[in-house]
Design an enzyme around this catalytic site. Structure first.
Site, PDB file in Angstrom:
ATOM      1  N   CYS A 238      15.508 -48.422  86.120  1.00 45.83           N
ATOM      2  CA  CYS A 238      15.088 -47.307  85.196  1.00 45.83           C
ATOM      3  C   CYS A 238      16.388 -46.712  84.396  1.00 45.83           C
ATOM      4  O   CYS A 238      16.797 -47.302  83.503  1.00 45.83           O
ATOM      5  CB  CYS A 238      13.948 -46.576  85.571  1.00 45.83           C
ATOM      6  SG  CYS A 238      12.956 -45.918  84.314  1.00 45.83           S
TER       7      CYS A 238
ATOM      8  N   GLU B 185       9.409 -50.328  88.947  1.00 42.91           N
ATOM      9  CA  GLU B 185       9.652 -49.119  90.064  1.00 42.91           C
ATOM     10  C   GLU B 185       8.262 -48.530  90.113  1.00 42.91           C
ATOM     11  O   GLU B 185       7.223 -48.391  89.274  1.00 42.91           O
ATOM     12  CB  GLU B 185      10.434 -48.366  88.564  1.00 42.91           C
ATOM     13  CG  GLU B 185      10.965 -46.916  89.648  1.00 42.91           C
ATOM     14  CD  GLU B 185      11.643 -45.960  88.489  1.00 42.91           C
ATOM     15  OE1 GLU B 185      12.506 -45.391  89.027  1.00 42.91           O
ATOM     16  OE2 GLU B 185      11.237 -45.908  87.292  1.00 42.91           O
TER      17      GLU B 185
ATOM     18  N   LYS C   8      18.743 -46.021  93.628  1.00 41.18           N
ATOM     19  CA  LYS C   8      18.979 -45.685  92.074  1.00 41.18           C
ATOM     20  C   LYS C   8      19.901 -44.420  92.224  1.00 41.18           C
ATOM     21  O   LYS C   8      19.982 -43.598  92.940  1.00 41.18           O
ATOM     22  CB  LYS C   8      17.587 -45.003  91.845  1.00 41.18           C
ATOM     23  CG  LYS C   8      17.599 -44.628  90.218  1.00 41.18           C
ATOM     24  CD  LYS C   8      16.301 -44.330  89.738  1.00 41.18           C
ATOM     25  CE  LYS C   8      15.987 -44.051  88.282  1.00 41.18           C
ATOM     26  NZ  LYS C   8      14.852 -43.659  88.159  1.00 41.18           N
TER      27      LYS C   8
END
Length: 300
Positions: free
Chosen positions: A158, A43, A116
């Site tokens: 993440c 990321e 995301k």
């Protein structure tokens, strides 16, 4: 099916776009030289700023100059790449970005974009307060999977790691490998990074590739490192450790090993959709009420 090699990267990205690009070039070169068919990057590989305004001001579209340079790296080295979190200028609004996990094939073409879903708005005990939603739009709910030379790859990013339902959805759709490009903080990394990644591997019976940011990015931000590759039995196959950057972990994805584990413990066929459905229904009784019910039913 033959085994195919995955390379997972560890970087220390900063606000210097040029040096970030150079570090990715080094990893691509090294991945290719070591026989990898796919490289997964963490990321924020292209940029980590010290405040929200910096992040917003440097965001560009996927057809812009910055991301074109990363696509060129994939093409030059004839390497599939997971670019695990790019600040993409959001179409809907000027004051937000998308945190976009982009798969580029070995010809330099974009084949999938996962934005995301779960945003990190957290006050870390003894650490920083991070509010990702200030700068970032959450992506739509979807299970993004792409067929690659190393197998069927599921995409997450993440903080998604803390939501197992996203991973179960990818496993149900036939993922072999799930990528979790990250920039974990040091306190949360120490507490949960290895633990959660191993848990996701065990419950999905997939390989997990977790590229990571490491070390000090600026005066406000540092990352935990330990880019990992985990096998479908939950075993740590490679760990980049807490310091090295830029560096790579390698693993040969073995379809036979996946098949063997899933045959011996067929959890996918034991999964109950009615139990999954409980996620969607509103609980009718609180935990406290449940205790009362149990006491009534079973006098002690």
């Amino acid at each position: 099916k033959m085994r195919a090699r995955l390379a997972v990267g560890q970087l220390t990205s900063t606000s210097c776009a040029k040096s970030n690009l150079a570090a990715v070039e080094i990893l691509a070169q090294r991945a290719k030289a070591n026989g990898a068919l796919m490289l997964a990057l963490p990321e924020c590989f292209a940029f980590i700023g010290s405040n929200a305004n910096e992040t917003l001001s440097q965001a560009t579209s996927l057809d812009g100059e910055i991301f074109s340079e990363y696509r060129a790296i994939a093409k030059k080295h004839c390497l599939w790449c997971s670019f695990g979190g790019f600040h993409e200028k959001a179409l809907a609004t000027d004051d937000k970005v998308s945190n976009s996990h982009i798969i580029v094939n070995d010809q330099g073409d974009i084949v999938e974009v996962y934005r995301k879903q779960h945003l990190f708005d957290v006050a870390i005990p003894g650490g920083a307060v991070l509010m990702e939603s200030k700068t970032t739009l959450p992506g739509p709910a979807r299970a993004a999977i792409v067929d690659t030379p190393i197998g069927r790859v599921g995409l997450t990013t993440c903080y998604d790691l803390r939501f197992p339902e996203a991973y179960i959805a990818l496993a149900q759709r036939g993922a072999d490998i799930i990528l979790v490009p990250s920039a974990f903080t040091i306190p949360t990394g120490k507490a949960h990074w290895h633990l959660l990644l191993r848990a996701r591997a065990v419950e999905t019976q997939c390989y997990i590739g977790a590229p990571a940011q490491v070390g000090i990015h600026n005066q406000n931000r540092a990352s935990y490192g330990h880019a990992l590759i985990i096998g479908p039995w939950g075993d740590i196959l490679a760990d980049c450790g807490p310091d090295d950057s830029p560096t790579l972990a390698f693993c040969d994805i073995d379809p036979e090993h996946l098949r063997s584990i899933r045959t011996k413990m067929p959890i996918a066929s034991h999964r109950r959709t009615d139990v999954l459905g409980l996620l969607l229904s509103t609980p009718t009784a609180t935990a406290h009420d449940q205790d009362d019910i149990q006491k009534k039913d079973f006098p002690s």
